[in-house]
Design a protein around this motif. Structure first.
Motif: not given
Length: 199
Positions: A112-139
Motif C-alpha cells: 500500500a505504501l509503495a502504491q502511494l509513493v508510485d502515485a505521487r511520483r508519477s503525478l510529479l513526473r507529469q507536472l515537470i515533463a516539459d521542464w528543462p532538467e536544470e530547472d528541476v534540479t535547481r527547484l
C-alpha cells in the motif's frame, strides 16, 4: 479590486502563497482522480500517514508515531490500532520486555505504501515533463535548502508547541497520500491535511 491593483507582495508572502497552493494541489480534482485510480480505497489519508512513519523508521513504537505526526499518545494509538486491525501493520512484542512492542509494516502495508509513493511520483513526473532538467534540479536544491532551514527551527518551536489533539482541528474534508515525491493526523483534520498527497 483586481490582482494588478494590489501592492506588490513581499517575498515571504509569495512563498507562503506558493507553499499553501502546493499543499492544496493534492486535493484538486485532477490529483484526486489520479490517486483514486491507483490507491487502496480501504485506506484513508490518516492511514497512509501512519504507514509512512512506520515504513520510514523501519519499525517503531506508538510513541514514535505520535511524535512524528505531532499527535497525543491516545490519538496515535487509535490510528495504529486501525492499521493493525486491517492487516497493514504487525505489532511485535519485545521478548525481553512484554510491555513494549515494535510496529512493522506487513507485506500488505508495504504494498500500500509503495502504491502511494508510485502515485505521487508519477503525478510529479507529469507536472515537470516539459521542464528543462536544470530547472528541476535547481527547484529540488532550493526546496531541500528550505526544508533544512525549517528543520533547524524545530528545537525552538518544540518548546512553545503542543501535540495536536482531535479537538484542535476543523472537521475533516475527505480527499484522495486514500482516495508525500519523496523521502505522513488525527481523526479530525483540516481539509489540507486530509489530502492523499500527505505530508
Amino acid at each position: 479590486m483586481s490582482r494588478s491593483s494590489h501592492p506588490p507582495a513581499s517575498l515571504p508572502e509569495r512563498l507562503d502563497a506558493v507553499l499553501t497552493g502546493l499543499r492544496r494541489f493534492w486535493q484538486r480534482p485532477a490529483a484526486r482522480a489520479h490517486f483514486d485510480a491507483r490507491l487502496d480505497r480501504g485506506l484513508e489519508p490518516r492511514d497512509y500517514r501512519t504507514l509512512r512513519v512506520i515504513g520510514e523508521r523501519g519499525g517503531c513504537s506508538v510513541s514514535a508515531v505520535a511524535r512524528d505526526l505531532v499527535l497525543d499518545q491516545s490519538t496515535a494509538s487509535r490510528l495504529v490500532d486501525r492499521v493493525v486491525n486491517r492487516g497493514y501493520v504487525a505489532r511485535n512484542v519485545d521478548d525481553e520486555d512484554r510491555r513494549r512492542s515494535t510496529l512493522q509494516l506487513t507485506e500488505q502495508g508495504e504494498a500500500a505504501l509503495a502504491q502511494l509513493v508510485d502515485a505521487r511520483r508519477s503525478l510529479l513526473r507529469q507536472l515537470i515533463a516539459d521542464w528543462p532538467e536544470e530547472d528541476v534540479t535547481r527547484l529540488v536544491e532550493l526546496l531541500e535548502r528550505l526544508d533544512d532551514a525549517s528543520r533547524s527551527a524545530e528545537p525552538h518551536q518544540a518548546q512553545t508547541s503542543k501535540p495536536h489533539t482531535p479537538e484542535a482541528h476543523a472537521p475533516e474534508a475527505h480527499a484522495p497520500e486514500a482516495h508525500t515525491p519523496g523521502a505522513h493526523t488525527p481523526e479530525a483534520q483540516t481539509s489540507e491535511e486530509a489530502s492523499h498527497g500527505l505530508r
